[in-house]
Enzyme design. Sequence first.
Site, PDB file in Angstrom:
ATOM      1  N   LEU A   1       1.871  10.349  -0.202  1.00  0.00           N
ATOM      2  CA  LEU A   1       0.849  10.293  -1.243  1.00  0.00           C
ATOM      3  C   LEU A   1      -0.501  10.536  -0.567  1.00  0.00           C
ATOM      4  O   LEU A   1      -0.853   9.828   0.368  1.00  0.00           O
ATOM      5  CB  LEU A   1       0.832   8.932  -1.940  1.00  0.00           C
ATOM      6  CG  LEU A   1       2.053   8.558  -2.789  1.00  0.00           C
ATOM      7  CD1 LEU A   1       1.884   7.153  -3.367  1.00  0.00           C
ATOM      8  CD2 LEU A   1       2.253   9.559  -3.923  1.00  0.00           C
ATOM      9  N   ASP A   2      -1.248  11.542  -1.025  1.00  0.00           N
ATOM     10  CA  ASP A   2      -2.553  11.764  -0.417  1.00  0.00           C
ATOM     11  C   ASP A   2      -3.612  10.969  -1.173  1.00  0.00           C
ATOM     12  O   ASP A   2      -3.307  10.246  -2.123  1.00  0.00           O
ATOM     13  CB  ASP A   2      -2.880  13.259  -0.342  1.00  0.00           C
ATOM     14  CG  ASP A   2      -3.018  13.893  -1.724  1.00  0.00           C
ATOM     15  OD1 ASP A   2      -3.178  13.154  -2.716  1.00  0.00           O
ATOM     16  OD2 ASP A   2      -2.967  15.131  -1.807  1.00  0.00           O
ATOM     17  N   SER A   3      -4.866  11.125  -0.745  1.00  0.00           N
ATOM     18  CA  SER A   3      -5.918  10.279  -1.323  1.00  0.00           C
ATOM     19  C   SER A   3      -6.063  10.528  -2.829  1.00  0.00           C
ATOM     20  O   SER A   3      -6.384   9.611  -3.579  1.00  0.00           O
ATOM     21  CB  SER A   3      -7.239  10.521  -0.603  1.00  0.00           C
ATOM     22  OG  SER A   3      -7.632  11.863  -0.740  1.00  0.00           O
TER      23      SER A   3
END
Lengths: 314, 74
Positions: B32-34
Amino acid sequence: MKTHLCELLGIRYPIIQGGMAWVADAALAAAVSEGGGLGIIAAANAPADYVRAEINKLRAKTDKPFGVNIMLISPVVDEIVELVIAEKVPVVTTGAGLPNKYVPSLKAAGITVLPVVSSCGMAKMVERAGADAVIAEGGEAGGHIGDLNTMALVPQICDAVKLPVVAAGGIADGRGLAAVMMLGAVGVQMGTRFLTAEECSIHPRYKEKIIAAKDIDTITTGKRLGHPVRALKTPFTRAFLKNEGDPGMTPEELEAFGSGALRKAVQEGDEKGGCFMAGQSCGLVKRIQPAEEIMRETVTQAEDILKGAVRWVK
Amino acid sequence: MVFEKIAQLVADACDMDVKEVTKETSFEDMELDSLDVIEVVMAIEEEFKINLETGDDLKTVGDLVKLVETKTGA
Ligand SMILES: Cc1cc2nc3c(=O)[nH]c(=O)nc-3n(C[C@H](O)[C@H](O)[C@H](O)COP(=O)(O)O)c2cc1C
């Protein structure tokens, strides 16, 4: 052409010059502001003293509105926020994250705040925090980038928030400006096009490389590190990509390999060790011109296109 | 209760089995990225009817749980 952005920022042309680390200094920003757009000094990772000196240099050259771009991952971000408040900088743009915790104090100081966003979620978050507008930056842009491209991102952000939306990424002339206005934007932020401004003090080789670059001459590195960067294809970026594909290379080693690379490109024009950040629009950038001429040309072309657009709906 | 709800929202966000989510699970491990984390934060805000005003310095599911517990006084 006069849009809501001109009123919000007190500028003549609806054009913001992107904050660019190591690139966007007082000389470039002053030329853009004096020429009728919004010039921006990039704080990047620089110490507050450097940024204060640049602000003073800019103010010696122009009394027009200008901005400072705050990189939220800077080790001295708190000091930069204090500085722009103390200096009563008219506009702040933010990059690399959510500026929410700083927005109330910036707003209380009367500063107009425009965060760069790359998703609808980010845009909604900063709207709630009190931002004045958002800069929706697509992945065509030079520098650190998000996934979505400008064409898909801008209209979705226009739907997601009530704030004015500025489009960035891939825009380098009047066609781009006219196009994003059709998508709902009230203006543009350009980075790559301003790299070859006469007043931009980067190494001459950097400018030559931008002018020589074609459509396919940029690549994205750093995906493995979670912060992709778009730059020109050079021995450095090719080597970076190779290292990135090498499982033996740790993230720390990769970071170390890339560290300082933009500075080497900007100050030394170093092709082996330098990272020449640039956007996909580099193929549209053809010559070195004064910043004022870049903006006038862009706006005039957009006006002609927009006036002509009615012929499609007769 | 807080953990269970959050674990479910996180699991939904990355199509994984909620049983695999622990407090130690990091967003990075889940790819999961920002921007994804912001979506999770917004879903949590809706679920708990709170404002988190953050999204940046969160690394694990446990960080989220702690944040929500402080906000809700749970
Ligand atoms: C060399 C370079 C450095 C950049 N540095 C920053 C930065 O420090 N902070 C930031 O918010 N954006 C940065 N950007 C992004 C620009 O501000 C701008 O949004 C982008 O260049 C727009 O897309 P374009 O290059 O297609 O015009 C940088 C871009 C370039 C090309």
